[in-house]
Design a protein around this motif. Structure first.
Motif, mmCIF file in Angstrom:
data_model
loop_
_atom_site.group_PDB
_atom_site.id
_atom_site.type_symbol
_atom_site.label_atom_id
_atom_site.label_comp_id
_atom_site.label_asym_id
_atom_site.label_seq_id
_atom_site.Cartn_x
_atom_site.Cartn_y
_atom_site.Cartn_z
ATOM 1 N N LYS A 4 -22.414 -26.378 16.567
ATOM 2 C CA LYS A 4 -23.384 -26.414 15.004
ATOM 3 C C LYS A 4 -23.610 -25.014 15.668
ATOM 4 N N ASN A 5 -23.551 -24.113 16.257
ATOM 5 C CA ASN A 5 -23.338 -22.651 15.925
ATOM 6 C C ASN A 5 -22.305 -22.059 14.952
ATOM 7 N N LYS A 6 -21.083 -22.727 15.306
ATOM 8 C CA LYS A 6 -20.373 -22.019 14.165
ATOM 9 C C LYS A 6 -20.289 -22.030 13.051
ATOM 10 N N ILE A 7 -20.956 -23.875 12.505
ATOM 11 C CA ILE A 7 -21.656 -24.012 11.356
ATOM 12 C C ILE A 7 -22.024 -23.650 10.733
ATOM 13 N N ILE A 8 -23.297 -22.781 11.884
ATOM 14 C CA ILE A 8 -24.281 -21.982 11.082
ATOM 15 C C ILE A 8 -23.750 -20.397 10.771
ATOM 16 N N THR A 9 -22.610 -20.035 11.668
ATOM 17 C CA THR A 9 -21.889 -19.004 11.412
ATOM 18 C C THR A 9 -21.496 -19.273 10.446
ATOM 19 N N LYS A 10 -20.714 -19.763 9.629
ATOM 20 C CA LYS A 10 -19.911 -19.864 8.739
ATOM 21 C C LYS A 10 -20.695 -20.230 7.949
ATOM 22 N N GLY A 11 -21.578 -20.907 7.468
ATOM 23 C CA GLY A 11 -22.834 -21.106 6.164
ATOM 24 C C GLY A 11 -23.179 -19.365 6.023
ATOM 25 N N PHE A 12 -23.715 -18.727 7.003
ATOM 26 C CA PHE A 12 -23.876 -17.161 6.903
ATOM 27 C C PHE A 12 -22.373 -16.208 5.947
ATOM 28 N N VAL A 13 -21.890 -17.051 6.520
ATOM 29 C CA VAL A 13 -20.344 -15.855 5.686
ATOM 30 C C VAL A 13 -20.212 -16.352 4.155
ATOM 31 N N VAL A 14 -19.944 -18.023 4.198
ATOM 32 C CA VAL A 14 -19.535 -18.053 2.687
ATOM 33 C C VAL A 14 -20.564 -18.014 2.095
ATOM 34 N N ALA A 15 -22.128 -17.723 2.401
ATOM 35 C CA ALA A 15 -23.400 -17.799 1.607
ATOM 36 C C ALA A 15 -23.018 -15.985 1.223
ATOM 37 N N GLY A 16 -22.563 -15.171 2.357
ATOM 38 C CA GLY A 16 -22.004 -13.447 2.117
ATOM 39 C C GLY A 16 -21.058 -13.879 1.325
ATOM 40 N N LEU A 17 -19.779 -14.073 1.304
ATOM 41 C CA LEU A 17 -19.006 -14.743 0.542
ATOM 42 C C LEU A 17 -19.177 -14.890 -1.083
ATOM 43 N N MET A 18 -20.066 -16.025 -1.174
ATOM 44 C CA MET A 18 -20.723 -16.508 -2.463
ATOM 45 C C MET A 18 -21.385 -15.201 -3.066
ATOM 46 N N ASN A 19 -21.760 -14.346 -2.365
ATOM 47 C CA ASN A 19 -22.675 -13.597 -3.204
ATOM 48 C C ASN A 19 -21.503 -12.295 -3.287
ATOM 49 N N LEU A 20 -20.527 -11.963 -2.580
ATOM 50 C CA LEU A 20 -19.839 -11.154 -3.177
ATOM 51 C C LEU A 20 -19.259 -11.191 -4.521
ATOM 52 N N SER A 21 -19.374 -12.797 -4.377
ATOM 53 C CA SER A 21 -17.654 -12.832 -5.745
ATOM 54 C C SER A 21 -18.408 -12.219 -7.040
ATOM 55 N N VAL A 22 -19.586 -11.444 -7.202
ATOM 56 C CA VAL A 22 -20.252 -11.163 -8.741
ATOM 57 C C VAL A 22 -19.178 -10.245 -8.643
ATOM 58 N N LEU A 23 -18.527 -9.634 -7.450
ATOM 59 C CA LEU A 23 -17.937 -8.274 -8.256
ATOM 60 C C LEU A 23 -16.316 -9.417 -8.733
ATOM 61 N N ILE A 24 -16.246 -10.483 -8.611
ATOM 62 C CA ILE A 24 -14.824 -11.068 -9.429
ATOM 63 C C ILE A 24 -15.388 -11.754 -10.866
ATOM 64 N N PHE A 25 -16.594 -12.334 -10.807
ATOM 65 C CA PHE A 25 -17.301 -12.914 -12.202
ATOM 66 C C PHE A 25 -17.646 -11.428 -13.207
ATOM 67 N N SER A 26 -18.147 -10.220 -12.245
ATOM 68 C CA SER A 26 -18.649 -8.950 -13.274
ATOM 69 C C SER A 26 -17.560 -7.976 -13.499
ATOM 70 N N ARG A 27 -15.808 -8.350 -12.928
ATOM 71 C CA ARG A 27 -14.378 -7.634 -12.454
ATOM 72 C C ARG A 27 -15.035 -5.902 -12.595
#
Length: 139
Positions: A4-27
């Protein structure tokens, strides 16, 4: 660390990567359509701050259980962005954005869905942390 902790940890990482995707969308902040479409929320500064929030999510991924109230702040941030996106999507025509720039259209199509999903994720984690800590102290 349990499954459960590993899944939650991955959720935080995925949330962060999704936010960082603004760098791609905004070029990397060179796509003028995104800030022109919503200059208050999605200015280049706003996009930069979204990326910074993403780094914050990743930074606590392995230590989220030590920052219960910060997880609540994360949920609040996602709630605010989800509400802003919902208001935007109800008052604008996404097809107009796609006509100007496909990446910007994709960004405006998905960013709010992402925020609503991670609002729920952070809220569930927060509630889980609160109830777990209450049980641990016998409340």
């Amino acid at each position: 660390m349990g499954l459960k902790n590993k899944i939650i940890t991955k959720g935080f990482v995925v949330a962060g990567l999704m936010n960082l995707s603004v760098l791609i969308f905004s070029r990397f902040f060179t796509n003028s359509t995104i800030p022109e479409t919503d200059p208050v929320v999605m200015s280049n500064f706003g996009l930069l701050m979204i990326a910074v929030w993403g780094l914050a999510y990743i930074s606590v991924a392995k230590h989220y259980n030590s920052v219960t109230w910060l997880v609540a702040v994360f949920a609040l941030v996602k709630l605010i962005y989800g509400c802003i996106w919902t208001q935007w999507i109800l008052n604008n025509d996404i097809a107009d954005v796609y006509k100007k720039d496909t990446m910007a259209g994709m960004f405006y199509s998905v960013y709010g869905i992402n925020d609503w999903l991670f609002f729920v994720f952070f809220l569930v984690v927060f509630i889980t942390l609160l109830t777990t800590k209450k049980k641990a102290i016998g409340v």
